[in-house]
Every structure is written in C-alpha cells, then in structure tokens.
Enzyme design. Structure first.
Site, PDB file in Angstrom:
ATOM      1  N   GLY A  96       4.646 -25.630  25.236  1.00 52.05           N
ATOM      2  CA  GLY A  96       4.550 -26.256  23.915  1.00 52.05           C
ATOM      3  C   GLY A  96       4.109 -27.708  23.966  1.00 52.05           C
ATOM      4  O   GLY A  96       4.198 -28.424  22.987  1.00 52.05           O
TER       5      GLY A  96
ATOM      6  N   SER B  55       0.007 -21.191  28.135  1.00 53.37           N
ATOM      7  CA  SER B  55      -0.308 -19.783  27.850  1.00 53.37           C
ATOM      8  C   SER B  55      -1.543 -19.330  28.642  1.00 53.37           C
ATOM      9  O   SER B  55      -1.515 -18.262  29.261  1.00 53.37           O
ATOM     10  CB  SER B  55      -0.494 -19.555  26.351  1.00 53.37           C
TER      11      SER B  55
ATOM     12  N   GLY C 152       1.019 -28.613  24.690  1.00 54.73           N
ATOM     13  CA  GLY C 152      -0.427 -28.699  24.444  1.00 54.73           C
ATOM     14  C   GLY C 152      -1.212 -28.741  25.746  1.00 54.73           C
ATOM     15  O   GLY C 152      -2.373 -29.155  25.772  1.00 54.73           O
TER      16      GLY C 152
ATOM     17  N   GLU D  63      -5.100 -13.391  24.375  1.00 49.70           N
ATOM     18  CA  GLU D  63      -4.465 -14.327  23.427  1.00 49.70           C
ATOM     19  C   GLU D  63      -4.861 -13.966  21.982  1.00 49.70           C
ATOM     20  O   GLU D  63      -4.027 -13.943  21.081  1.00 49.70           O
ATOM     21  CB  GLU D  63      -4.904 -15.755  23.769  1.00 49.70           C
TER      22      GLU D  63
ATOM     23  N   THR E  78     -13.090 -27.806  18.619  1.00 51.73           N
ATOM     24  CA  THR E  78     -14.538 -27.590  18.561  1.00 51.73           C
ATOM     25  C   THR E  78     -14.932 -26.275  19.233  1.00 51.73           C
ATOM     26  O   THR E  78     -15.995 -25.734  18.951  1.00 51.73           O
ATOM     27  CB  THR E  78     -15.291 -28.744  19.265  1.00 51.73           C
TER      28      THR E  78
ATOM     29  N   ASP F 225      -9.431 -23.217  26.979  1.00 53.56           N
ATOM     30  CA  ASP F 225      -8.295 -23.259  27.908  1.00 53.56           C
ATOM     31  C   ASP F 225      -8.480 -22.287  29.070  1.00 53.56           C
ATOM     32  O   ASP F 225      -8.243 -22.617  30.234  1.00 53.56           O
ATOM     33  CB  ASP F 225      -6.992 -22.933  27.168  1.00 53.56           C
TER      34      ASP F 225
ATOM     35  N   GLU G  69     -11.714 -31.622  20.459  1.00 54.14           N
ATOM     36  CA  GLU G  69     -10.567 -30.802  20.042  1.00 54.14           C
ATOM     37  C   GLU G  69     -10.959 -29.970  18.833  1.00 54.14           C
ATOM     38  O   GLU G  69     -11.637 -30.471  17.923  1.00 54.14           O
ATOM     39  CB  GLU G  69      -9.404 -31.743  19.700  1.00 54.14           C
TER      40      GLU G  69
HETATM   41  C1  GLA Z   1      -5.717 -24.602  21.746  1.00 51.51           C
HETATM   42  C2  GLA Z   1      -6.690 -23.424  21.885  1.00 51.51           C
HETATM   43  C3  GLA Z   1      -8.073 -23.905  22.328  1.00 51.51           C
HETATM   44  C4  GLA Z   1      -8.576 -25.069  21.480  1.00 51.51           C
HETATM   45  C5  GLA Z   1      -7.486 -26.124  21.286  1.00 51.51           C
HETATM   46  C6  GLA Z   1      -7.888 -27.158  20.297  1.00 51.51           C
HETATM   47  O1  GLA Z   1      -5.454 -25.173  22.984  1.00 51.51           O
HETATM   48  O2  GLA Z   1      -6.212 -22.485  22.810  1.00 51.51           O
HETATM   49  O3  GLA Z   1      -8.967 -22.819  22.310  1.00 51.51           O
HETATM   50  O4  GLA Z   1      -9.069 -24.615  20.249  1.00 51.51           O
HETATM   51  O5  GLA Z   1      -6.255 -25.576  20.869  1.00 51.51           O
HETATM   52  O6  GLA Z   1      -8.978 -27.879  20.768  1.00 51.51           O
END
Ligand code: GLA
Length: 390
Positions: free
Chosen positions: A124, A130, A126, A162, A39, A174, A37
C-alpha cells in the site's frame, strides 16, 4: 540481506511443505516511478526503475493437482485445486491465483505447486508490491514448468492477472519495469509501442528517497478505475472531431483548447493533466541526458501539482509531505508516486543532505499526525530474476 530472506523462506518452506530439492527461487522487486503517473493506461510515457525492496519466492511442483501457498509475512496459508481456480475472499492469494488462471486461459498446464513467498516491499506504499507478487510468481512458474514465456509475455501476464482477476484496470508500467528493470538504470517506456530505453542513474551525489504516509489507500482501486473511464470519456468527445484519436496519447494541448467547451470540467482537467504529464516525461528524459537534475526536480513538483489539482488523486498527507520536502535544503524535487490516495512520495535529495532530510521530514510528519513515518533511501536494482537457494 537478500540471502537472509531466501534462507528464511527456505526454512519456512521445509517447515510447511518438506523438501525444496526441485525448487526455483526468485527475487522480484518493487518499483519507483520518477515521473509519468497515470499515463501508462493512456498509452503515454513513464520513467520507472526497479528497486532494492523485493518479494522472494520459493516454488516447487508440489503435489499433483494442488496449489498450496504460504505467505510467510502474514503467517497465512491458502490452498486449492489447480483444476478449480476461483477468486478468493482473502485478497492476497488473488495475486497468485490470477497468474495461474491467466496461464490456464492461454492453454498452459500447471500440474500443481507449493509456494512460500515473502518480502519487504511495503504494502500500500505505491511501490507496487502487487506487481512484485504477480510477476515474481509468473517468473517462477515459467522457469519451473518450462513454459517458454518471453519477458514481455511475463509482464503482460502479470498485468492481465491484475486487470481480470484482482479487478484493478492498471496499465503496464509496474509489471514491465518489474521484469525489465536494470541495475542503476531508469527505464523510459512508451506504453503504446512498448519500446523502451534505459537511462543511466548512477549518481553518487543524489538519492531517491521515499516518504510513506500512513494513510490507507482504500479509494485507490475504485477511483483508479474511475480515472480510466474519465480519460476514455474525454477521448470519445475528441474522437468525434478527429477519428484517428485512440487515446490521450494522440491529443495535444491545442486540440483540447479547441474543444474544451464540449467537456465537463472534470473530464477536461483529467485530460489536461495527462497531456501535460506525457510532455513532462519526454522533457525530463532530455534533462537526464543533460544531467540537469535541477530541471528534472522542477518537473516532479509540476507533476505533483497536476496530480493534486487536475487529476485529483493526491491526499492531504501526500500534499503535506511534498510541501514539507520543498522547504528542506538539498531537495531537488518531490511528488506523490503511484496510483495515489495515500502511499508515498518520491524525493530527489542531495546525498549529503539525506540524513538531515530524513530526520526533518519524520519530525514534521510526527508533529502533524502524532507518529513518525517510514522513510526509505532506495537503490535502483535489476528486475525479476532467479536467485540461488543455498
Ligand atoms: C498503479 C498502476 C500503474 C500506473 C500507476 C499510476 O501503480 O498499477 O499501471 O497506472 O498506478 O501511474
């Protein structure tokens, strides 16, 4: 289930825009991230997978010069001229407008389009709703107008939308896993070289379970961008000594130890977390190869502790859920997932314990906050693709 969503959107399309004869229909999934995460924008390693919650799109060429969008879940319309794409005050259209804007900057012509979209990726939470919207729409336009973009182009396009249009300086994780995800596989991405490797995740005895917090992620985008700057500040200090260092990917724990006195405590903690997390992803991939999910789960807990104490992107609700999970039998690992400040936790749970786990965690959450939370048992599925319309 999937056909139902497409049918529902097709009916909505006919109602709002008429015939969808020339349409393309696309499924674009949300994602989980097992470990790694914060990273990705440090050019490190991540281990995500695309899942069975997805956005769907139906897109036709529409009227010349016009872009008309209907967000079925919100029952909301947006339209504009393709010749004057600008950031909207409403937030949801920006995920689509950003794609058109970036395509135009690359010299592509979008003659016009009618779009209906909707889905079940929780917003929202996680799970990157998006990226599902950005990449699903980009994929649809690429098919519809034969733009000739590769999979990597599509992932990068989604990220640029984004970064530049929505204004979150996210990394590539993502959008990359949204496009490259594969059924029953987790994806290790080297976010520097963009080389990637699939690891089978076909365990019938284990489930990936997500537990939502109800907390709003209002801090997420501003704090996210601040974390990025803090990492860059750390790199700037280290680069004075080792000019070859480009990002925290190039930094070892030893080097940090040598120069810790030159860094403000906050910057040092941010850097330490990233250096540790990168090492954890690599070690976790070895666990996967050995089928050692107990060891994998322990790394998830360590990842959470780092995100909570050093990177400081967790929240009391997330900490509560991880703590609660760790005391329930059959849980191998748990941690917050995604950008943080709310959203959900990811838990590795023995299959025959999932029902008890779900009941227990919802009950504990209800006792704490007055209402039970959503818990999803996810399945790893493939990345964005065309789906039949009928
Ligand atoms: C969001 C961002 C990703 C990543 C995560 C954290 O999801 O879109 O690029 O940085 O947070 O790991």
């Amino acid at each position: 289930m999937e056909t139902d969503s497409v049918k529902r959107l097709a009916a909505s399309f006919r109602e709002h825009f008429g015939s969808h004869d020339k349409a393309v229909a696309v499924r674009s999934p949300g994602r989980v991230n097992l470990i790694g995460e914060h990273t990705d924008y440090n050019e490190g390693f991540v281990l995500p997978a695309a899942v069975d919650k997805a956005a769907h799109f139906i897109v036709t060429p529409g009227k010349r010069g016009e872009c008309r969008i209907y967000a079925a879940d919100l029952a909301d319309h947006f339209s504009c001229s393709v010749g004057s794409i600008a950031k909207s005050e409403k937030s949801w259209p920006n995920y689509l407008l950003g794609i058109i804007s970036e395509l135009q900057k690359d010299g592509h012509t979008i003659p016009g389009c009618d779009v209906v979209f909707g889905g079940d990726v929780p917003i929202g939470a996680g799970m990157s709703s998006s990226a599902a919207v950005e990449c699903g729409f980009a994929f649809a336009l690429n098919e519809l107008f034969h733009l000739g973009l590769s999979k990597l182009d599509l992932a990068r396009l989604g990220q640029r939308a984004e970064n530049r249009f929505v204004g979150v300086q996210c990394g590539i994780m993502d959008q990359f896993v949204n496009i490259f995800g594969k059924d029953q596989k987790v994806l290790k991405i080297d976010c520097r070289s963009l080389e990637y490797e699939y690891f089978p995740f076909e365990r019938t005895d284990l489930n990936i379970v997500l537990c939502e917090t109800e907390s709003k992620r209002s801090l997420a985008s501003s704090e996210y961008n601040i974390r990025r700057q803090q990492c860059e500040a750390g790199v700037a200090i280290l680069r004075k000594h080792e000019p070859k260092i480009r990002t925290l990917r190039d930094v070892s724990e030893e080097l940090l130890a040598v120069h810790r006195g030159e860094m403000d405590d906050i910057i040092l903690r941010r850097c330490l977390y990233v250096v540790h997390e990168n090492a954890r992803v690599l070690a976790a991939c070895q666990d996967l190869q050995r089928n050692d999910f107990r060891s994998f789960g322990r790394k998830m807990y360590l990842s959470h502790a780092g995100l909570r104490d050093d990177y400081q992107v967790s929240s009391p609700d997330l900490d509560f859920l991880v703590e609660a999970a760790s005391s329930i039998e059959g849980v191998l690992g748990a941690r917050m997932m995604g950008a943080g400040f709310g959203g959900c936790t990811i838990n590795l749970v023995e299959h025959n314990r999932v029902a008890v786990f779900t009941e227990e965690i919802r009950e504990r959450y209800r006792r704490r906050s007055g209402k039970p939370n959503n818990v999803y048992v996810t399945r790893i599925e493939s990345g964005t693709a065309l789906v039949p319309l009928d």
